[in-house]
Design an enzyme around this catalytic site. Structure first.
Site, PDB file in Angstrom:
ATOM      1  CD  GLU A 109      -3.045  -0.712  -0.052  1.00 38.48           C
ATOM      2  OE1 GLU A 109      -3.288   0.473  -0.342  1.00 38.48           O
ATOM      3  OE2 GLU A 109      -3.528  -1.679  -0.670  1.00 38.48           O
TER       4      GLU A 109
ATOM      5  CB  SER B 153     -49.730 -22.905  44.424  1.00 38.49           C
ATOM      6  OG  SER B 153     -51.084 -23.009  44.112  1.00 38.49           O
TER       7      SER B 153
END
Lengths: 174, 773
Positions: free
Chosen positions: B186, B466
């Site tokens: 690059e 319950s």
């Protein structure tokens, strides 16, 4: 710090062994918790220590011996405490508890570390937890009460500390 | 003349005026430019030094502990390794590789920074037998190893709103081969230029002509970074000029290594749906499912090649393009003597090695992550959670979570088809915790575990029915002089008249009355009338006090119907309450997080184990004992078939009016699970607690191996044989006699008619002895 943590490992093996014995002792005095006819006892399936198994075992549960992993973590916790890293020591003990949550000795050591960190309230609670996992084990319970006494003294609760010490002495007499 | 002169003077005046306008304009422009550069400079410095990246928080499952005796099957271990993206190979050589031969594994674990120190890479051999680890040894020496900890499974990330993701790397963590290749391809002059390199454009052209293809671009790494970092991707002259200025400024303020490091973390390398893949660290996971340090040279080359055009060279979509691009990069590396020619040839022969992209949700367990985030919000601000790069260690056990998801989906489906309920109508939630640690191991917020919607485990408040009853019975059993498990309760018709004249007539589920029944039996069979009468005698406020101690913090109205569960709680709240029962009377915070590390791996916070003794252990033992009866002979007896009699299992069903809610809360020595099933529109499901939620619980818990230990009976507990018909002292010889625990000295003294006064027959003694031996 060094004072207490130095004790950890040397006591560990002994106490693990004692815990194995005491389980038997407790089942000997009180009835095993058989819920229904023909069903084996739900309690006293505690793992015996890797050290010589107690001779007069009331029942011989088919469980693995104390994992060496727990001993390795105890050793690590001791080293960390000696190096002054109490929180790391607590973390190692928590790892050990995750592997063997019913081991009263591990909870006791965690209580000791918390006390050294100045967390007296949590230290006392952890000691109570340790005792709840060691019914009939007067040696472990006496140690827990001594720790509770120290924790209360740290919080300037002299009366409470004396009462806890009294409990410890009574248990030691047994 | 004069006119001309005047004209001439005017001309020259005009000239000077024009000149001064130009010069003023020039100065003005210069100031504007200076101002602009100052602005750019501010931008560059602010962005680069300030909030350079928002790093998402990484959320990890609990690390898997390996030790001999650990309950784990070979297949479960393999699943964990797969979730960790360990690679199966013939013989492992790098961290993150393993081999398997049926029940024997050989692996090289990855190093990892934990809260309590670093776990180094380890060479391990693990052998499985009978559903647990039978042997753990050092892979090279063969010596037994007592304990090892794997790196934890990454289960999700908390992203900032713009879905930025990154695996941040420091330059010294980046393999030199990669930076060499990057600079070679690059920007060869990177270490010499000052941000822009006019010559580079010419050189790039020359290289491209020689290579008969586009190898190099003209802009420097610094310019590319600027482009990625600050600017949009539009192509215009102005943008080019901006880019050049900013590149120069960046180079002026920062050194090459800082710029290179930023580039490596910023460069755009791919797209995963809405999530953009920035930086080589994340790209390595995205393309190869492993850390950058574990890649080989051709894989570095591929990543470097992608810089030029992540979509054009996308190795998954255009493997041929990607391949030739990769090989070109390898050639450049050879040319610059960064790579041996032979090695390059071998590398070129290898495949791309890119993993299949599974379009999995970013967060694997959204409901659990919801709880994690909820708990984090107590201590951290939202922006810190999403952008500070925290490592969050949770208590999630992926093994339990996978099992839960599997059984939940299939059981809900079969419940729907079995009961003619429209498919997809049933919803549910589940919370699974460790009994002694209060760690949340698994969580379901709905039937579809991948759906990050309404989290019913945390946010659905439903009537508990319950499930509340154990609190009523505990309130009674804490008074051993008045109540024991053998105390007879009155289950005959009851009409309660409130002060305002309203009446309340509780009914039993079976629409019948059962006369006088022992207390343990009333709870095990969940009799409403006996419970209501007991609750009224004890006082609603006393029951509320017990609920507070058990961990219910929300406001509760002291209505009599409270004792039958006319109160709305979330499954998580119910779990908190049952945690106290399961742990022997100790209240503990339910923890989803164990520790948080900062981005630099320094410890921020630990969420440690803490307990608070809130219930007398002996009374707690009694009430859990009654809950054992519930799953043996009571409403939960459907469990009986799936668990051996000696296994400790206790629990309670919950069913609400018109069968809108089906609940089950149950625990073993090791784990607690609370399951809720119902409909979002609150319509009837046709399910009771035992025909719905309990089945999910059974499916799940029958997969767990029994723990190797058991909660001992509390201090001072003694067991006695009791005749359930009259609640009196019996012996083993009595038909239907049950052995019940009593707090020391509270057992009945009166003997039942069936009890023989003379010593029992020898046969009985033998049989009795056999129980304990």
């Amino acid at each position: 710090v060094k004072k207490f943590s130095g004790l950890i490992l040397c006591c560990a093996v002994m106490l693990l062994a004692l815990q194995g014995c005491s389980t038997t002792a407790s089942t000997g005095t009180a009835r095993p918790a058989v819920i229904e006819k023909g069903r084996p006892a739900p309690v006293a399936r505690d793992r015996p220590a890797p050290v010589a198994p107690p001779r007069e075992q009331f029942e011989t549960p088919a469980v693995a011996p104390q994992p060496p992993a727990v001993l390795a973590l105890l050793e690590q916790a001791e080293q960390q405490a000696n190096a002054g890293d109490l929180e790391a020591s607590a973390a190692s003990l928590e790892r050990a508890i995750r592997i063997n949550p019913g081991n009263a000795v591990l909870w006791y050591h965690l209580a000791t570390v918390r006390l050294a960190q100045g967390e007296a309230l949590q230290a006392e609670q952890l000691a109570v937890k340790s005792s709840s996992l060691a019914p009939g084990n007067t040696i472990q319970q006496a140690r827990n009460w001594k720790l509770i006494a120290a924790a209360r003294r740290q919080r300037s609760d002299v009366k409470g500390a004396n009462a806890a010490e009294q409990r410890a002495r009574e248990l030691e007499r047994h | 003349m004069a006119r001309r002169r005047t004209r001439g003077r005017r001309k020259s005046r005009r000239k000077t005026a024009r000149r001064s306008i130009w010069s003023r304009l020039f100065i003005f422009l210069l100031i504007l430019l200076a101002g602009y550069i100052v602005y750019l400079d501010f931008q560059v410095r602010h962005q680069f030094a300030g909030k350079r990246w928002s790093l998402p928080a990484r959320v990890y499952a609990r690390p898997l502990e390996l030790y001999a005796g650990q309950s784990l099957s070979a297949d479960q271990f393999a699943a964990e390794l797969q979730a960790l993206q360990y690679r199966p190979v013939r013989s492992p050589r790098k961290p993150g590789e393993y081999s398997r031969n049926v029940n024997k594994f050989h692996l090289l674990s990855r190093p990892f920074d934990f809260w309590d120190g670093n776990e180094s890479a380890q060479n391990l051999r693990v052998t499985f037998a009978g559903g647990s680890i039978s042997r753990l040894e050092d892979g090279s020496s063969g010596a037994a190893t007592s304990l090892a900890r794997l790196d934890p499974v990454l289960v999700g990330s908390f992203y900032p709103s713009h879905n930025e993701d990154r695996v941040l790397l420091q330059l010294d963590e980046v393999p030199v081969a990669l930076t060499d290749a990057l600079i070679a391809v690059e920007d060869r002059g990177f270490y010499r230029h000052h941000g822009i390199a006019p010559l580079a454009i010419a050189r790039a052209m020359w290289v491209n002509i020689r290579a008969a293809g586009v190898v190099q671009g003209g802009s420097t790494l610094t310019q590319q970074l600027v482009k990625n970092f600050f600017l949009s991707s539009e192509r215009s002259l102005l943008r080019k000029i901006n880019e050049a200025f900013m590149a120069l400024l960046l180079e002026w303020h920062y050194d090459k290594d800082e710029i290179l490091e930023a580039y490596i973390n910023e460069v755009y390398l791919g797209q995963d749906g809405k999530r953009s893949i920035n930086g080589f660290g994340l790209a390595s996971y995205f393309y190869f499912e492993r850390p950058l340090s574990e890649l080989s040279v051709e894989q570095y080359a591929l990543l470097v090649g992608l810089v030029k055009g992540p979509s054009y060279y996308n190795p998954r979509r255009h493997p041929e393009r990607a391949r030739s691009r990769r090989n070109l990069v390898l050639d450049v590396m050879v040319e610059l003597e960064l790579l041996d020619a032979q090695e390059a040839e071998r590398a070129k022969q290898r495949g791309l090695g890119v993993s299949h992209l599974e379009r999995k949700a970013i967060n694997t367990f959204p409901a659990f992550l919801d709880l994690v985030r909820h708990q984090l919000q107590r201590d951290y601000r939202d922006e810190d959670i999403t952008s500070e790069g925290l490592s969050i260690f949770t208590t999630l056990d992926p093994q339990v979570q996978w099992q839960l998801e599997q059984v939940f989906a299939s059981r809900l489906k079969s419940l729907e088809s079995g009961r003619g309920i429209e498919a997809g109508k049933l919803e549910g939630a589940a919370v699974i915790t460790s009994v002694q640690g209060g760690e949340v191991l698994a969580l379901a917020g709905g039937r579809d575990p991948g759906f990050a919607g309404f989290n019913r485990a945390l946010n659905a408040r439903r009537q508990v029915g319950s499930l509340l009853k154990p609190a009523v019975y505990l309130t009674a059993l804490e008074q051993p002089q008045r109540y024991t498990l053998a105390t007879l309760l009155d289950d005959s018709p009851l009409t309660f008249t409130a002060r305002n004249g309203d009446t309340w007539e509780p009914r039993n589920y079976d629409k019948e009355y059962h006369g006088h029944v022992p207390l343990y039996h009333a709870l095990a069979h969940s009799y409403n009338v006996a419970t209501a009468r007991l609750g009224l005698v004890l006082g609603i406020d006393a029951v509320i006090g017990t609920l507070r101690r058990l961990g219910i913090e929300q406001h509760l109205n002291p209505y009599p119907s409270l004792v039958l569960g006319a109160v709305e709680l979330s499954p998580l709240q119910v779990t908190g309450m049952y945690q106290t029962f399961a742990s022997g009377g100790f209240r503990m915070p339910l923890r989803a997080i164990s520790a948080v590390l900062a981005a630099d791996k320094s410890p921020l916070q630990r969420y440690s184990l803490s307990v608070q003794s809130v219930i007398n252990p002996a009374a707690n033992h009694l009430v859990t004992s009654a809950m054992r009866h519930a799953v043996r002979e009571g409403t939960g007896r459907a469990l009986l078939q799936s668990f051996p009699a000696e296994r400790f299992v206790a629990g309670k069903t919950g069913t609400t009016d018109d069968l809108r809610d089906s609940w089950f809360a149950g625990f073993t020595d090791e784990r607690l699970g609370v399951i809720w099933i119902g409909r979002d529109d609150n319509q009837a499901t046709g399910l009771t607690g035992s025909s719905g939620a309990l089945l999910v619980w059974r499916d799940l818990f029958s997969k767990f191996r029994p723990a190797g230990w058991s909660q001992p009976a509390a201090e001072g507990i003694e067991y006695q044989w009791i005749d359930p018909v009259n609640g009196l002292l019996a012996d083993a010889g009595c038909a239907d006699a049950v052995q019940l625990p009593f707090i020391g000295g509270s057992a009945p003294l009166e003997t039942a008619p069936c009890k023989k006064d003379e010593s029992p027959a020898p046969g009985t003694v033998e049989w009795f002895k056999g129980l304990f031996e």
